[in-house]
Design a protein around this motif. Sequence first.
Motif, PDB file in Angstrom:
ATOM      1  N   ILE A   1      -5.415 -22.197 -38.979  1.00 39.64           N
ATOM      2  CA  ILE A   1      -4.783 -23.507 -39.191  1.00 39.64           C
ATOM      3  C   ILE A   1      -4.763 -23.837 -40.688  1.00 39.64           C
ATOM      4  CG2 ILE A   1      -5.090 -26.016 -38.806  1.00 39.64           C
ATOM      5  CD1 ILE A   1      -6.183 -25.262 -35.972  1.00 39.64           C
TER       6      ILE A   1
ATOM      7  N   TRP B   1      -6.336 -31.321 -33.274  1.00 42.62           N
ATOM      8  CA  TRP B   1      -5.802 -29.963 -33.111  1.00 42.62           C
ATOM      9  C   TRP B   1      -5.807 -29.552 -31.635  1.00 42.62           C
ATOM     10  CZ3 TRP B   1      -9.425 -28.050 -37.586  1.00 42.62           C
ATOM     11  CH2 TRP B   1      -8.834 -28.374 -38.813  1.00 42.62           C
TER      12      TRP B   1
ATOM     13  N   ARG C   1      -3.242 -26.733 -30.782  1.00 43.29           N
ATOM     14  CA  ARG C   1      -3.339 -25.792 -31.908  1.00 43.29           C
ATOM     15  C   ARG C   1      -4.634 -24.998 -31.894  1.00 43.29           C
ATOM     16  NH1 ARG C   1      -1.933 -28.442 -37.485  1.00 43.29           N
ATOM     17  NH2 ARG C   1      -1.508 -26.282 -38.014  1.00 43.29           N
TER      18      ARG C   1
END
Length: 346
Positions: free
Chosen positions: A177, A302, A307
């Motif tokens: 990320i 996230w 994610r």
Amino acid sequence: MITNRQWRLRRRPEPGEIPGTGHFDFAVEAGPKAGAGQVLVRTLVLGTSPAQRGYISTSRSMHDKVPVGGVMRGRGVGVVVDSHHDAFAPGDLLTASLGWQDYAVITPTAESMSIMNIARLTRPVKPSSLHLGLLGGAGATAYFGLLDVGLAKPGETVVISAAAGGIGSLTGQIAKIAGCRVVGICGSDEKCTWITRDLKFDAAINYRTQDIDARLRELCPGGVDVYFDNVGGDTLNTVLDHLARRARVVICGWISTDYASGPQTGPANYKNLLRQRARMEGFYIFDYLARWGDAESRLREWYEAGRIDPCEDLDDGLEKMPETLASLFKGTNKGVKMNRVAPDPE
Ligand SMILES: NC(=O)c1ccc[n+]([C@@H]2O[C@H](COP(=O)([O-])OP(=O)(O)OC[C@H]3O[C@@H](n4cnc5c(N)ncnc54)[C@H](OP(=O)(O)O)[C@@H]3O)[C@@H](O)[C@H]2O)c1
């Protein structure tokens, strides 16, 4: 009348001996009752940590020992079933050191109510195990270790050991990320496939079948900018030889040498820290309590955006708890190892 199943320490594992069922007794007794100022909690999920081996081993450790005959210590998520304390009501969820048992009585005080001690969950999520893993100690350790100690930046090469473990699998995803190139070191081909195919690490090294030195030369020709080390020992020594200029080596743990018998040697390749003007720094997650909320909010964000995979590896049933812990030392866990003791309340 409730009954309480418990795992009590029978004998301490010797150096080199992996803790297992033979070191504990499974006891069943009448459930406890909460007194004035106390709260009765039903355990829902128990977490694991390599540090728990230190709670019971004969070796020196920075943690208090569990006495022989005592209930094994362990952090968990629980639901309040009876409360004689103003801050808690039946149905509240909390994290605390509940021990390897169905029911625990806790005594919240001004000093003990904190995120790493007794913490009421003000924004609970399902499954509740997330509060021990991604949104708990594993997530916070990965987050602060990589970003605050490792100072990982976009475009940098990050290498992680025990990369398919709880902290390792989350660290690698956070590094992706953050825009880094990520190489994971772990102990089986199946784990290598998992971290590259499912978690999107850029490459993986199986330390049991491959030469780490040769593979790093091939995979990290520009050197390693951040090494997040969970294992210490020979792996740490080898990676030190591949550091890039101004690299950061994050000492998170040293599971490969932690409970080995015999003398322990230091990393001979530490001289490369000087050559590469690099830095090696240990950190302890308890030092980040004041900033814990920062990690939790980012990780939650996230997670909700899809994610990051929380990488939960859950056993089912309190009776399996010694084997749940042993899996960390046998390398049979994939992700954050926990045990589901009772279903989450509706
Ligand atoms: N600094 C802090 O504040 C902090 C906080 C919590 C935990 N920690 C440390 O963080 C590290 C990871 O903890 P975790 O809870 O996420 O555990 P984990 O990585 O999920 O479990 C341990 C993994 O380590 C590997 N391993 C076990 N024995 C090994 C050996 N002899 N040599 C090499 N690898 C071995 C195994 O994977 P393979 O199949 O890859 O061998 C195993 O799956 C540990 O060192 C722990 O002590 C530090």
